[in-house]
Enzyme design. Structure first.
Site, PDB file in Angstrom:
ATOM      1  N   ARG A 158      34.112  -1.228 108.940  1.00 44.69           N
ATOM      2  CA  ARG A 158      35.047  -1.905 109.838  1.00 44.69           C
ATOM      3  C   ARG A 158      34.389  -2.495 111.078  1.00 44.69           C
ATOM      4  O   ARG A 158      34.737  -3.590 111.500  1.00 44.69           O
ATOM      5  CB  ARG A 158      36.121  -0.910 110.270  1.00 44.69           C
ATOM      6  CG  ARG A 158      36.969  -0.516 109.112  1.00 44.69           C
ATOM      7  CD  ARG A 158      37.935   0.580 109.458  1.00 44.69           C
ATOM      8  NE  ARG A 158      38.725   0.858 108.272  1.00 44.69           N
ATOM      9  CZ  ARG A 158      39.656   1.794 108.194  1.00 44.69           C
ATOM     10  NH1 ARG A 158      39.897   2.558 109.246  1.00 44.69           N
ATOM     11  NH2 ARG A 158      40.330   1.984 107.093  1.00 44.69           N
TER      12      ARG A 158
ATOM     13  N   GLY B  97      51.788  19.450 117.614  1.00 44.76           N
ATOM     14  CA  GLY B  97      51.588  18.334 116.685  1.00 44.76           C
ATOM     15  C   GLY B  97      51.917  18.750 115.267  1.00 44.76           C
ATOM     16  O   GLY B  97      51.621  19.881 114.856  1.00 44.76           O
TER      17      GLY B  97
ATOM     18  N   ALA C 261      47.332  16.804 110.423  1.00 46.38           N
ATOM     19  CA  ALA C 261      46.509  17.925 110.869  1.00 46.38           C
ATOM     20  C   ALA C 261      47.394  19.092 111.314  1.00 46.38           C
ATOM     21  O   ALA C 261      47.175  20.239 110.912  1.00 46.38           O
ATOM     22  CB  ALA C 261      45.596  17.482 112.003  1.00 46.38           C
TER      23      ALA C 261
ATOM     24  N   GLU D 110      42.692  13.743 114.544  1.00 44.84           N
ATOM     25  CA  GLU D 110      42.174  12.649 115.382  1.00 44.84           C
ATOM     26  C   GLU D 110      41.975  13.076 116.833  1.00 44.84           C
ATOM     27  O   GLU D 110      41.241  12.425 117.581  1.00 44.84           O
ATOM     28  CB  GLU D 110      43.123  11.434 115.275  1.00 44.84           C
ATOM     29  CG  GLU D 110      42.486  10.176 115.820  1.00 44.84           C
ATOM     30  CD  GLU D 110      43.294   8.908 115.593  1.00 44.84           C
ATOM     31  OE1 GLU D 110      44.188   8.897 114.715  1.00 44.84           O
ATOM     32  OE2 GLU D 110      43.031   7.917 116.295  1.00 44.84           O
TER      33      GLU D 110
ATOM     34  N   LEU E  11      42.478  10.777 107.092  1.00 46.93           N
ATOM     35  CA  LEU E  11      43.413  11.660 106.389  1.00 46.93           C
ATOM     36  C   LEU E  11      42.632  12.851 105.828  1.00 46.93           C
ATOM     37  O   LEU E  11      43.078  14.001 105.879  1.00 46.93           O
ATOM     38  CB  LEU E  11      44.112  10.895 105.261  1.00 46.93           C
ATOM     39  CG  LEU E  11      44.894   9.632 105.690  1.00 46.93           C
ATOM     40  CD1 LEU E  11      45.613   9.023 104.499  1.00 46.93           C
ATOM     41  CD2 LEU E  11      45.899   9.950 106.785  1.00 46.93           C
TER      42      LEU E  11
ATOM     43  N   HIS F 217      42.397   0.515 116.400  1.00 52.50           N
ATOM     44  CA  HIS F 217      43.027   1.206 115.275  1.00 52.50           C
ATOM     45  C   HIS F 217      42.811   2.721 115.261  1.00 52.50           C
ATOM     46  O   HIS F 217      43.613   3.464 114.711  1.00 52.50           O
ATOM     47  CB  HIS F 217      42.458   0.606 113.993  1.00 52.50           C
ATOM     48  CG  HIS F 217      42.965   1.238 112.742  1.00 52.50           C
ATOM     49  ND1 HIS F 217      44.279   1.144 112.360  1.00 52.50           N
ATOM     50  CD2 HIS F 217      42.351   1.963 111.782  1.00 52.50           C
ATOM     51  CE1 HIS F 217      44.450   1.786 111.215  1.00 52.50           C
ATOM     52  NE2 HIS F 217      43.303   2.304 110.854  1.00 52.50           N
TER      53      HIS F 217
HETATM   54  C1  LIG Z   1      48.557   1.699 110.424  1.00 51.18           C
HETATM   55  C2  LIG Z   1      47.558   2.790 110.158  1.00 51.18           C
HETATM   56  C3  LIG Z   1      47.097   3.005 108.869  1.00 51.18           C
HETATM   57  C4  LIG Z   1      46.177   4.014 108.605  1.00 51.18           C
HETATM   58  N1  LIG Z   1      45.743   4.198 107.330  1.00 51.18           N
HETATM   59  C5  LIG Z   1      44.855   5.174 107.073  1.00 51.18           C
HETATM   60  C6  LIG Z   1      44.400   5.398 105.739  1.00 51.18           C
HETATM   61  O1  LIG Z   1      44.796   4.708 104.809  1.00 51.18           O
HETATM   62  N2  LIG Z   1      43.517   6.406 105.537  1.00 51.18           N
HETATM   63  C7  LIG Z   1      43.046   7.190 106.547  1.00 51.18           C
HETATM   64  O2  LIG Z   1      42.260   8.088 106.284  1.00 51.18           O
HETATM   65  N3  LIG Z   1      43.490   7.013 107.814  1.00 51.18           N
HETATM   66  C8  LIG Z   1      44.366   6.034 108.102  1.00 51.18           C
HETATM   67  N4  LIG Z   1      44.801   5.849 109.385  1.00 51.18           N
HETATM   68  C9  LIG Z   1      44.429   6.829 110.424  1.00 51.18           C
HETATM   69  C10 LIG Z   1      45.282   8.091 110.265  1.00 51.18           C
HETATM   70  O3  LIG Z   1      46.600   7.744 109.902  1.00 51.18           O
HETATM   71  C11 LIG Z   1      45.348   8.937 111.528  1.00 51.18           C
HETATM   72  O4  LIG Z   1      44.086   9.084 112.079  1.00 51.18           O
HETATM   73  C12 LIG Z   1      45.880  10.332 111.207  1.00 51.18           C
HETATM   74  O5  LIG Z   1      47.072  10.243 110.477  1.00 51.18           O
HETATM   75  C13 LIG Z   1      46.092  11.152 112.462  1.00 51.18           C
HETATM   76  O6  LIG Z   1      46.692  12.365 112.093  1.00 51.18           O
HETATM   77  P1  LIG Z   1      46.878  13.532 113.153  1.00 51.18           P
HETATM   78  O7  LIG Z   1      47.588  14.618 112.443  1.00 51.18           O
HETATM   79  O8  LIG Z   1      45.578  13.837 113.785  1.00 51.18           O
HETATM   80  O9  LIG Z   1      47.807  12.896 114.293  1.00 51.18           O
HETATM   81  P2  LIG Z   1      49.264  12.219 114.256  1.00 51.18           P
HETATM   82  O10 LIG Z   1      49.725  11.884 112.900  1.00 51.18           O
HETATM   83  O11 LIG Z   1      49.201  11.125 115.277  1.00 51.18           O
HETATM   84  O12 LIG Z   1      50.221  13.351 114.786  1.00 51.18           O
HETATM   85  C14 LIG Z   1      50.283  13.718 116.137  1.00 51.18           C
HETATM   86  C15 LIG Z   1      51.347  14.773 116.300  1.00 51.18           C
HETATM   87  O13 LIG Z   1      51.231  15.317 117.592  1.00 51.18           O
HETATM   88  C16 LIG Z   1      52.485  15.341 118.245  1.00 51.18           C
HETATM   89  N5  LIG Z   1      52.189  15.220 119.672  1.00 51.18           N
HETATM   90  C17 LIG Z   1      51.324  14.394 120.305  1.00 51.18           C
HETATM   91  N6  LIG Z   1      51.288  14.652 121.610  1.00 51.18           N
HETATM   92  C18 LIG Z   1      52.147  15.650 121.834  1.00 51.18           C
HETATM   93  C19 LIG Z   1      52.558  16.355 122.991  1.00 51.18           C
HETATM   94  N7  LIG Z   1      52.054  16.102 124.194  1.00 51.18           N
HETATM   95  N8  LIG Z   1      53.497  17.319 122.843  1.00 51.18           N
HETATM   96  C20 LIG Z   1      54.043  17.603 121.616  1.00 51.18           C
HETATM   97  N9  LIG Z   1      53.678  16.975 120.499  1.00 51.18           N
HETATM   98  C21 LIG Z   1      52.737  16.023 120.608  1.00 51.18           C
HETATM   99  C22 LIG Z   1      53.286  14.217 117.624  1.00 51.18           C
HETATM  100  O14 LIG Z   1      54.650  14.474 117.729  1.00 51.18           O
HETATM  101  C23 LIG Z   1      52.781  14.292 116.176  1.00 51.18           C
HETATM  102  O15 LIG Z   1      53.524  15.254 115.482  1.00 51.18           O
HETATM  103  C24 LIG Z   1      45.707   4.820 109.661  1.00 51.18           C
HETATM  104  C25 LIG Z   1      46.157   4.593 110.955  1.00 51.18           C
HETATM  105  C26 LIG Z   1      47.049   3.569 111.205  1.00 51.18           C
HETATM  106  C27 LIG Z   1      47.439   3.274 112.598  1.00 51.18           C
END
Ligand SMILES: Cc1cc2nc3c(=O)[nH]c(=O)nc-3n(C[C@H](O)[C@H](O)[C@H](O)COP(=O)(O)OP(=O)(O)OC[C@H]3O[C@@H](n4cnc5c(N)ncnc54)[C@H](O)[C@@H]3O)c2cc1C
Length: 640
Positions: free
Chosen positions: A332, A41, A45, A427, A443, A403
Site C-alpha cells: 500500500r 472495546g 480484538a 490496532e 484482522l 486508513h
Molecule cells: C474500510 C476498512 C476496511 C478494512 N478492511 C480490512 C481487511 O479487509 N482486512 C484487514 O485485515 N483489515 C482491514 N481493515 C483494518 C481493520 O478493520 C481494523 O484494523 C480492525 O478491525 C481493528 O479492530 P480492533 O478490534 O482493534 O478495533 P475496532 O474494531 O476499531 O474496535 C474498537 C472498539 O473499542 C471501543 N472503544 C474505543 N474507544 C473506547 C472508549 N474510550 N471507551 C469504550 N469503548 C471504546 C469501540 O466501541 C469498539 O468496540 C479495514 C479498515 C477499514 C477502515
C-alpha cells in the site's frame, strides 16, 4: 525514563512462542473466577478477548462506547484475513507469511512477535470456520483464497467484501454466549475516559454513560484496551466516524508509552475527496487489485478526457511498469506514493486531478461480468452509490487516503504495556506491523491477540496478583481520576466560545494531511509543530459545546475526543520529525533513493520510538527499544 523490556523469549525463532507458553505462570482454574478483568472495546480484538477470557473462567467486564459490539469499526473490514494455510499449494508457509509481514513493515517490527502472528494465523481460520463464519469456498468445498498486496501467494481468506462483518458476527456470538452465561458483564454506550493506576499497576477505569451522563468508577485486577486505531486524527479517513484515540491517549497521560505514532498507513484504493463538507472517505478494498488494473494517461493532455477515448497505447499501467514482480499488488505505501507521483506529474484524472483509474475491462473480458459481480459486487455497488458511476462500464477513480495506524501503545511480547496490568490488543497497540501493514493482516492480528495470545499471557501477570486484592473504587486514585474527567467536561461546557467542535477537527485534519501525510519534510513538520499548539489554544478558548454533562450530549463526546486528537497530532508530528529516515508509511522527502523509494537508516533508527508523557506543557521523552534482528537480515525492501 520508562523501562521497556520486550520480554522476547530466548531460543530459536520458531520455538519461542511454544516455549514461552510452557514457561509462563498459570492461574489455577478454581482461582480464575476470583479475578476480574476489564476489557475496553468489543471490535475483533476486544470481543475475541472478552469471550475467551470468560470461557477460561475469569470474570470480565466489557465496555464499549457503541450501542452494540456489532457497531465496532471492525465491521467495515472488506477484503480478507491472511493465514499461512497453503490451501493453494502455491508455496506458502508460516515462514513466508512471517517474512512477507516483516519485510512489508520495512523491518521496523519485532521479529518474534511477527513470527508468532504467522504461527497462530492458521488457528484463527479454524476457530472462525468452527464458529460458522461463512468464508468463501472453492467448488470442491475447501476455503477459497485471494491475493493481497506485498505477497506472491494467495493466502487471504474472505467472505465476499464483508469479511470483517462476518468475523465480527462470529466473535460477537462467542461474546454473547458468555454474556448469557454470566461470564461477561457488557456495558454498552459506556466510554472510558481515564485509566486508574494504583501503586504503579493498572487497576481500573473511569467511565461515562453516554445516555445518562453518569460517571462511574470500575476496579479490576487487570485492564485490557482494545480500542482501535487513531487515524481520525486526520479528520478525513476510511475509519468509522466514531473511531477515536481517547482511551489510549488518556492511558498515555497516565504513563503508558506510545510507540511509533507517526507510522500511518495511507491506502491507495479509496474514492477521491469530492468536497469541503465531506465527513469521511470510503475504501475500495485492496482485493479489487487482484483483477483491476491501475493506470493513468501517458500524456498530461489526456488527463481530462473520457477514459474510453484514450487508446490502449496511450495508457500507463504504472505499477505493472515500475514493479513488474508485484504489479498492481505492490504494498500500500509503495502504491500510494506511486499514485501521488503520477498526479504530481499532472497525469491525475477526475475533476481535481487527484485520482487514478482502477479498470476492470480486462477482467470482465477474461472472466465475464457475472464472475466479477460475484467476487466484488458489493464494492461496485458502494462505488455506484457514492459516485453514480457504473464501474462495470467505466474505470473506477481512486486516490490514497488515511486508513490504518501502525503506531499505538507500546507493549511487550506478552502484550502488556509498560504499566503492569495494562494490556493492549489489536490496532490500539503498535506491535506487529512495523512501519507499514500489509493488507488483510489487521484482522489476523486482532484475532490472534484476542483468541490466542492474551489468554496465555494475562495469566502470567495475574498469577503474581493475590486473588481478591484489587483495590476498592473508593480509593484516592479513583477519586482523583474521576475528578479529572469531570473537571475536563465542566471546562469544555463552561466555555463561552462560538466555534463548533467539527471546525477544529477539520482544521487539524488539514494540518496533518498537509504536513504529516503521504510525504513529510523537516520544514513542514516544524510548521505543523507551530500550528498545532496554536490550534489547541484556540480550541480551548473558542470552542462551543452546547448542552450539559448529565444527559446524552454528542457535542461533549466529540469535544473530548477532538481535544485528545489535537494533542496526539502534535506527538505524531514530533515523532515524524525526529525519525530522520523514510520507512514504510513514513516518507520523509529528504530521505529517498533516486527512484523515489524509502531510504532507511538502520543504524540510527533501527528501533521503536516509545514516547513518554512528562506532564502538561513539557516536551515528552523519546525512549528507544532496539530492534535486534537475529534471524532475518534488515535488507532494502524491493518489489521490482
Ligand atoms: C474500510 C476498512 C476496511 C478494512 N478492511 C480490512 C481487511 O479487509 N482486512 C484487514 O485485515 N483489515 C482491514 N481493515 C483494518 C481493520 O478493520 C481494523 O484494523 C480492525 O478491525 C481493528 O479492530 P480492533 O478490534 O482493534 O478495533 P475496532 O474494531 O476499531 O474496535 C474498537 C472498539 O473499542 C471501543 N472503544 C474505543 N474507544 C473506547 C472508549 N474510550 N471507551 C469504550 N469503548 C471504546 C469501540 O466501541 C469498539 O468496540 C479495514 C479498515 C477499514 C477502515
Amino acid at each position: 525514563m520508562a523501562k521497556l523490556e520486550s520480554k522476547v523469549p530466548s531460543g530459536p525463532l520458531a520455538d519461542k512462542w511454544r516455549k514461552h507458553k510452557t514457561e509462563i505462570k498459570l492461574v489455577n482454574p478454581a482461582n480464575k473466577r476470583k479475578y476480574e478483568v476489564i476489557v475496553v472495546g468489543a471490535g475483533l480484538a476486544g470481543s475475541s478477548c472478552a469471550a475467551t477470557l470468560a470461557e477460561l473462567g475469569y470474570k470480565v467486564k466489557n465496555f464499549v462506547f457503541h450501542d452494540s459490539p456489532r457497531r465496532a469499526h471492525s465491521i467495515a473490514a472488506q477484503g480478507g484475513i491472511n493465514a499461512a494455510k497453503n490451501y493453494q499449494n502455491d508455496g506458502d508457509s508460516v515462514h513466508r507469511l512471517f517474512y512477507d509481514t516483516l519485510k512489508g513493515g520495512d523491518y521496523r517490527a519485532r521479529e518474534a512477535n511477527v513470527h508468532r502472528l504467522a504461527e497462530v494465523s492458521v488457528n484463527i481460520i479454524d476457530q472462525c470456520a468452527a464458529q460458522g463464519v461463512p468464508f468463501a469456498r472453492e467448488y470442491g468445498g475447501l476455503l477459497a483464497n485471494r491475493s493481497f498486496g506485498g505477497a506472491q501467494v494467495s493466502r487471504t481468506f474472505y467472505a465476499r467484501g464483508q469479511t470483517g462483518q462476518q468475523l465480527l458476527l462470529g466473535a460477537y456470538s462467542a461474546l454473547s454466549r458468555m454474556v448469557g452465561a454470566g461470564g461477561v458483564e457488557l456495558h454498552t454506550n459506556s466510554e472510558m475516559l481515564d485509566l486508574v493506576v494504583v501503586d504503579g499497576h493498572a487497576k481500573g477505569i473511569i467511565v461515562r454513560d453516554l445516555v445518562t451522563g453518569a460517571i462511574t468508577r470500575h476496579s479490576a485486577d487487570a485492564v485490557v484496551l482494545a480500542t482501535g486505531g487513531y487515524g481520525n486524527v486526520f479528520n478525513l479517513s476510511t475509519y468509522a466516524r466514531g473511531s477515536n484515540a481517547t482511551a489510549i491517549w488518556r492511558a498515555y497521560k497516565r504513563g503508558a508509552c506510545l510507540a511509533n505514532p507517526c507510522y500511518t498507513q495511507i491506502h491507495p484504493t479509496c474514492i477521491p475527496v469530492s468536497g469541503d463538507y465531506q465527513s469521511k472517505l470510503t475504501l475500495m478494498s485492496e482485493s479489487l487489485r487482484n483483477d483491476g488494473r491501475i493506470w493513468v494517461p501517458k500524456k498530461k493532455e489526456d488527463a481530462k478526457k473520457n477514459p474510453a477515448d484514450i487508446p490502449e497505447a496511450d495508457r500507463d499501467y504504472y505499477l505493472e511498469r515500475i514493479y513488474p514482480s508485484f504489479g498492481n499488488l505492490a504494498p500500500r505505501d509503495v502504491s500510494s506514493r506511486a499514485a501521488m507521483r503520477m498526479c504530481d506529474e499532472g497525469r491525475g484524472v477526475g475533476e481535481t486531478g487527484l485520482g487514478v483509474y482502477l479498470d476492470f475491462a480486462d477482467a470482465i473480458k477474461r472472466l465475464g461480468e457475472p464472475a466479477v459481480r460475484e467476487r466484488y459486487g458489493n464494492l461496485f455497488d458502494i462505488y455506484h452509490e457514492i459516485t453514480a458511476e457504473n464501474a462495470y462500464k467505466t474505470p473506477m477513480r481512486i486516490f490514497p487516503a488515511v486508513h490504518y495506524t501502525m503506531g499505538g501503545l507500546w507493549v511487550d511480547y506478552n502484550l502488556m504495556s509498560n504499566i503492569p496490568g495494562l494490556f493492549v490488543l489489536g490496532e490500539a497497540n503498535f506491535s506487529d506491523h512495523g512501519a507499514n501493514r500489509l493488507g488483510a493482516s489487521a484482522l489476523m492480528q486482532g484475532l490472534a491477540d484476542g483468541y490466542f495470545v492474551i489468554p496465555y499471557t494475562i495469566g502470567d501477570y495475574l498469577a503474581g496478583q493475590k486473588p481478591g486484592s484489587r483495590p476498592a473504587p473508593d480509593r484516592a486514585e479513583f477519586k482523583q481520576a474521576e475528578e479529572s474527567v469531570m473537571g475536563m467536561n465542566s471546562r469544555l461546557l463552561a466555555n463561552k466560545g462560538r466555534q463548533p467542535v467539527s471546525h477544529f477537527h477539520k482544521r487539524l485534519g488539514k494540518i496533518m494531511w498537509e504536513h504529516c501525510g503521504m510525504a513529510r519534510t523537516k520544514a513542514g513538520l516544524e510548521a505543523a509543530l507551530q500550528k498545532i499548539p496554536a490550534l489547541r489554544e484556540e480550541f480551548h478558548a473558542t470552542v462551543k459545546v452546547p448542552g450539559s454533562a448529565d444527559t446524552l450530549n454528542q457535542s461533549l463526546e466529540q469535544a473530548g475526543r477532538v481535544a485528545d486528537f489535537i494533542e496526539l497530532g502534535e506527538l505524531l508530528c514530533r515523532d515524524a520529525l525526529t525519525r530522520e529516515e523514510s520507512c514504510g508509511g513514513h516518507f520523509r522527502e529528504e530521505y529517498q533513493w533516486p527512484d523515489g523509494e524509502c531510504k532507511r537508516d538502520d543504524e540510527k533508527f533501527g528501533h521503536v520510538a516509545a514516547w513518554e508523557y512528562q506532564g502538561e506543557g513539557k516536551a515528552p521523552l523519546r525512549n528507544a527499544e532496539p530492534l535486534n534482528y537475529e534471524f532475518t537480515k534488515m535488507s532494502v525492501r524491493s518489489y521490482k
